[in-house]
Design an enzyme around this catalytic site. Sequence first.
Site, short mmCIF file in Angstrom:
data_model
loop_
_atom_site.label_atom_id
_atom_site.label_comp_id
_atom_site.label_asym_id
_atom_site.label_seq_id
_atom_site.Cartn_x
_atom_site.Cartn_y
_atom_site.Cartn_z
N ASP A 1 0.83 -1.19 0.00
CA ASP A 1 0.00 0.00 0.00
C ASP A 1 0.87 1.25 0.00
O ASP A 1 1.63 1.48 0.93
CB ASP A 1 -0.90 -0.04 1.25
CG ASP A 1 -1.84 1.14 1.27
OD1 ASP A 1 -2.33 1.50 0.20
OD2 ASP A 1 -2.08 1.69 2.35
N THR B 1 -3.32 5.41 -4.06
CA THR B 1 -2.31 6.17 -3.34
C THR B 1 -0.96 6.08 -4.02
O THR B 1 -0.16 7.00 -3.94
CB THR B 1 -2.19 5.66 -1.90
OG1 THR B 1 -2.08 4.26 -1.93
CG2 THR B 1 -3.40 6.05 -1.10
N THR B 2 -0.69 4.93 -4.64
CA THR B 2 0.57 4.80 -5.35
C THR B 2 0.50 5.55 -6.67
O THR B 2 1.41 6.29 -7.03
CB THR B 2 0.90 3.33 -5.60
OG1 THR B 2 0.69 2.61 -4.40
CG2 THR B 2 2.32 3.16 -6.05
N ASP C 1 -8.89 -0.47 1.55
CA ASP C 1 -8.85 0.23 0.26
C ASP C 1 -10.08 -0.11 -0.55
O ASP C 1 -10.75 0.76 -1.09
CB ASP C 1 -7.60 -0.19 -0.53
CG ASP C 1 -6.38 0.54 -0.04
OD1 ASP C 1 -6.49 1.24 0.97
OD2 ASP C 1 -5.32 0.40 -0.67
#
Lengths: 533, 527
Positions: free
Chosen positions: B61, B94-95, B387
């Site tokens: 994550d 998020t990445t 997520d």
Amino acid sequence: MAAVSAAQPRASKTESYVDNKRKEDIRQSNINAARSVADAVRTSLGPKGMDKMISTANGEVIITNDGATILNKMEVLQPAAKMLVELSKSQDAAAGDGTTTVVVIAGAILKQCLSLLSHGIHPTVISDSLHKASTKAVDVLTAMAVPLELSDRESLIKSASTSLNSKVVSQYSTLLAPLAVDSVLSVVDPEKPDMVDLRDIKIVKKLGGTVDDTQLVKGLVFDKKASHAAGGPTRMENAKIAVIQFQISPPKTDIEQSIVVSDYTQMDRILKEERNYILGMIKKIKATGCNVLLIQKSILRDAVTDLSLHYLAKAKIMVIKDVERDDIEFITKTLNCLPIANIEHFRAEKLGHADLVEEVSLGDAKIVKVTGIKDMGRTTTVLVRGSNQLVIDEAERSLHDALCVVRCLVSKRFLIAGGGAPEIELSRQLGAWSKVLHGMEGYCVRSFAEALEVIPYTLAENAGLNPIAIVTELRNRHAQGEINAGINVRKGQITNILEENVVQPLLVSTSAISLATECVRMILKIDDIVNVR
Amino acid sequence: MAIEKILKDDASEEKGERARMASFVGAIAITDLVKTTLGPKGMDKILQSTGRGHGVTVTNDGATILKSLHIDNPAAKVLIDISKVQDDEVGDGTTSVVVLAGELLREAEKLVAAKIHPMTIISGYRMAAECARNALLQRVVDNKENAEKFKSDLMKIAMTTLSSKILSQDKEHFAQLAVDAVMRLKGSTNLEAIQIIKKPGGSLMDSFLDEGFILDKKIGLGQPKRIENAKILVANTAMDTDKVKIYGARVRVDSMSKVAEIEGAEKEKMREKVQKIIAHGINCFVNRQLIYNFPEELFADAGVLAIEHADFDGIERLALVTGGEIASTFDNPESVKIGHCKLIEEIMIGEDKLIHFSGVEMGQACTIVLRGASHHVLDEAERSLHDALCVLSQTVNDTRVLLGGGWPEMVMAKEVDELARKTPGKKSHAIEAFSRALVAIPTIIADNAGLDSADLVAQLRAAHHKEGCNAGIDVISGSVGDMAELGISESFKVKQAVLLSATEAAEMILRVDEIITCAPRQREDRM
């Protein structure tokens, strides 16, 4: 941080070649670290496995054969190695036995992965194939398993002794195995036949005697003396037992208080009042017919004083003091009574009944036994004896493993052969399966199959046999359809292992394979170690 | 000619080209760190804590990785912040957001080297972002009307999100779990009502969704283990003795019997309190603080189930789902809201006993019990599931859906490229660069999967030249595939957030031309 400032702005992203050197290195070092952990416990596998002596940081010495315990005490630092320690713990939680096996399998799979990686196969491809292989492996194992009835005590004992045979206490397996089976069966609740809560089995350790003297007690055992002050009774027939959570001592309030003594006569009066107060309490207790008191340990004030002990002795009430709060639940469940938190609530219906409560001398130590409990709850106590602390501890761990094995059988009623037979059969079947798979997958499954041969190989090696000869012979026998052929370590040859009574629960084998694979996949997917806060 | 010193001794100042370089380097280093986690074949990282205990976390994550890093570079901190915001806002991507911002900066660096003013680059980027967003808006699919189709959309989104995580092997199972849980919420985004409990042991496939609420506590001694139609009072009150909290307060007495009287009075007070609590007409009492032996027995006598020492999180949730309020005084029974549920019973998961509240007031509430080999697996599974839940709950609100697998990036890149051709002036370079940065995402996905990215991306670009094409990277077979057929979908909201916040972050960093590091505060020598 260093990592950030050290990185140089890279050349254009459109270059197709990506430098993966560092990632390979990290993976390599992770795998090597994990393998070295696996190698450390490898020699303790199997009935002829050796023990490890661990001397902990505080000077304590532990001798054990239990994989989970060894790894737990090793205090490894490398993150990947830590994951193997965790793996062993999970196996301990899931099945209770096979904690060494699972680590050895993981080590072997990692070894195969190294060579796969060096062939340039992408780690995620390996990871996916391993997952497939392990699901297939579980299917194969399930197909091999033999169903079992709980009434079949013989088979249960067989599997418990298989587990015990690899331990220090193996020569006592004839004693401990039935003991483990009986204790688990006695706590199975007929309403919930699949559930066994091992907390209902209490293991009391007492130094002295030999492991031979270990016994199952239908009742309660306290590793304590009955209170002897003032010559109280130490044996009580037709006992009426009260578990109390209040204190028989002079009153103490939560708010700070002080008694003001202004002259001599007042002092006399205070002493007298104290006596009367305690006497009053004891009279109330006596009035209910209670003759055995179990008193919870108290930190706020003395649970009992010399004075109250004296009166209790006079009232012919046997006292066992300093019972831990954590044990209260177990005790009340066993005695089928309710704890009493206040003297006002001391009523006869809250008492438990037992035929006999007595203090027994074991060597120079004493314990208190409660037997013949009326309407006893589904609990059992096992009294473990041994000549020294190390033996006792190891006996306890072994017994725990055996209990877990029986528990596994209760929750999943299938048996499977031991002695390396399932692993070699898996290896054979998966090997055959890999030939029908396409591409990299087939290649990876093939390696997985080879990795599983580590178990029979190590078993043979630890028993001082020629591992290569044994493994090839095993393969041969399995190819001819003898799916239960395994290593008979005692005879040093290959026999039908089911006939030799070497069996283990299916759950142990399946969870070992699936947990080991899950752990290996996790290690494979890691490409960087980042230091963080 | 000496310049007067303006800044303090230890403060430093970097200007112009150097400052810009420092921010670029920092941002790109961060990007390179997390970009290998992108996509279904992305790798994990070990986070090794340097603090006490050397705790180990294994994660995929982006937000978790970035959150825990030691960072000394201001630009890198900006990237970490946008990743955090992305995590809070939409939960996933998020990445992606960091990678896109990093790639934008990487392109900007080249333009700056080619003597294009940062402001020109910024205005080009802005135009490009607007255009890209419009391109996405034109292609969104909205199945709000069709419940059946919408559910399958949700399922697809969940699977796509989970496929890059540790749960990928059992993604169908978990996608179903997540969709079921979110559907129960009926459109609210209150993820509080979904409780996740982690229990080591078993395998990931043994995880399950349970309606109701599970509290990881024990029932007091001698109390009923099963209650139907429970009335629950949730409280945060001391169940030892109410003490006079004035320092030095003490009682002076002159005889032992008076001490006994005081003790009796204290007991009596406790008993009254318990009576008051019971007078609420409850049969279950949950307290955040300890319940001592004496009140515990009183409760047991009254047949009330008392649970002590429930953690703060636990009681707040319990109060929420059972529709009760947390009480701390018990004088007015009518003003206290009491929670209800159909059944309380003790259940066993793995080796532990837990208390299960089913048929709770708040019908949306449910609990997901995660099982797994170790704590690492469980923690990571929880993050992944979180997520998925976030994305799903966002999608329920904003039902627009896009295809995944690099498809949106290619669509955007194509539109942005066209815009570049139409735009006169230096800005067109920046717009072109924007499109290159967009293409970098499918490139990285392909690279992470060990595929030939140059070849695949070229094929994709060719495929997208046709109108209405669904081509994306099929990582499993390693070729270009039809994303609609493969069922790979993403939420529009996530993509939009990625696009906009990455552009904004890049813009912000580009504007920097001077970095001033303040002098560290002096520490006194504490001897």
